[in-house]
Design an enzyme around this catalytic site. Structure first.
Site, short mmCIF file in Angstrom:
data_model
loop_
_atom_site.label_atom_id
_atom_site.label_comp_id
_atom_site.label_asym_id
_atom_site.label_seq_id
_atom_site.Cartn_x
_atom_site.Cartn_y
_atom_site.Cartn_z
N THR A 73 0.82 -1.44 -0.10
CA THR A 73 -0.08 0.34 -0.20
C THR A 73 1.00 1.06 0.11
OG1 THR A 73 -1.56 -0.91 1.50
CG2 THR A 73 -2.02 1.30 1.37
N HIS A 109 1.90 1.50 -3.33
CA HIS A 109 1.38 2.12 -4.26
C HIS A 109 1.17 4.03 -3.84
CE1 HIS A 109 -0.95 -1.14 -5.79
NE2 HIS A 109 -0.43 -1.29 -4.58
#
Ligand code: NAD
Ligand code: ZN
Length: 341
Positions: free
Chosen positions: A40, A43
């Site tokens: 995450t 990202h």
């Protein structure tokens, strides 16, 4: 304090001086000791379309951490300075139907630390007391920093009974290889793990898989035959987020097999639904961890010889974060630990 901040709406991250968080009456203030980088965070670093839609800048990112409580709010009775803690990264609303029924992991409006609210890649983190998990005495700090992703592996792997069962795990990323270790610990018979990356497949073997399969050069069917399996896998764990892997999984299950899907699929991912129907498969989507049953299971498994330490590929000081993110981007890292002490 120092913190890793997504300062502007573009790729990258910067180390900034930001104000220390002020804990509210129901919060604890944690001096962060170690953090780990999650997909995450990558990202957010890369500023892909999900990150652009989700992250409001400026944002201190990060949610995988361990630290020491240094201050508590006036309403906090159960925690004290000096305790070594991690935290559940989903702060739940407490008022929706599921929260009211005690199913907090199913909250309809949770907010994520390091995503929707200020995160853990910082010297200090303020967290509601309801999100704090106290570690057992003597826990290794690098391992403690991995409780969030280990929780994904544990939550997924323990959905169905594993004792004596044959398990297929697609994707030997950090979560897939930790799931292999959990399945081994929980008494599975054969654990077959697939990937395209030879280093990750090797890590899967180190962490307890019976057989690692490079799907570019070997078929899972052939590996079943080699192991003497005749009816397919009992349990499937999808941990790649790749639709080819998902269909490999569906194609290799026994009748009545049970699948857990953790990997995030592309919106366009197609599934062979008739294989699901004719083989009477059970499919369960998995998100996050269970509050706090998963945390309890993790603590006791670590206490009883579950070893996930091989998944740590890098130990860096927080100032070296760029090196860690570069290794993650290059696919040469598994888990990267940043030291904040
Ligand atoms: P990762 O991206 O590091 O690992 C995925 C692995 O899958 C990679 O090693 C990749 O080479 C492999 N892979 C790609 N195509 C494949 C194929 N066809 N067959 C087999 N393997 C293939 O990810 P991770 O950090 O280990 O996380 C695993 C997945 O779980 C990701 O999709 C992540 O987004 C997702 N995730 C979901 C949750 C949740 O709450 N549902 C939480 C954390 C992570
Ligand atoms: Zn809720």
């Amino acid at each position: 304090m120092k913190a890793l901040v997504k300062k502007e709406a573009r790729p990258g991250l910067s180390l900034e001086d930001v104000p220390e968080p002020e804990p509210g009456i129901n919060d604890v203030l944690i001096k962060v000791k170690r953090t780990a980088i999650c997909g995450t965070d990558l990202h957010i670093y890369n500023w892909d379309s999900w990150a652009q839609k989700t992250i409001k800048v400026p944002m201190v990112i990060g949610h995988e951490f361990v630290g020491e409580i240094v201050d508590i709010g006036a309403n906090v009775n159960d925690f004290n300075p000096g305790q070594i803690v991690s935290g559940e990264g989903h702060v739940v609303c407490g008022r929706c139907r599921n929260c009211m029924a005690g199913r907090r992991h199913l909250c309809s409006s949770a907010s994520g630390i390091g995503v929707d609210r200020q995160g853990a890649f910082a010297e200090y983190l303020s967290l509601p007391m309801s999100n704090v998990w106290e570690h057992r005495p003597g826990i290794n700090l690098d391992i403690a920093a991995l409780f969030d992703p280990l929780g994904n592996a544990v939550h997924t792997a323990l959905q169905f009974d594993l004792l004596g069962e044959d398990v297929l795990i697609t994707g030997a990323g950090p979560i897939g290889v930790m799931a292999a270790a959990v399945c081994r610990h929980a008494g599975a018979r054969y654990i077959v793990i697939t990937d395209l990356n030879p280093d990750r497949l090797q890590l899967g073997l180190t962490m307890g898989a019976t057989r690692a399969v490079d799907v570019r050069s070997e078929s899972i069917e052939a590996v079943q035959a080699e192991l003497g399996m005749t009816e397919g896998f009992d349990i499937g764990l999808e941990m790649s987020g790749n639709s080819i892997a998902l269909n490999d999984l569906i194609a290799n299950m026994c009748h009545g097999g049970k699948l857990c899907l953790l990997g995030i699929q592309a919106e366009s991912a197609a599934v062979d639904w008739n294989a699901v129907i004719f083989n009477m498969l059970t499919i369960k989507g998995i998100y996050g961890r269970e509050m706090y049953e998963t945390w309890y299971k993790m603590s006791v498994m670590i206490d009883t010889s579950l070893d996930i330490s091989p998944v740590i590929s890098h130990r860096l000081a927080y100032g070296e974060f760029d090196e860690g993110f570069k290794a993650m981007r290059a696919g040469t890292a598994a888990k990267v630990i940043l030291n904040w002490e």
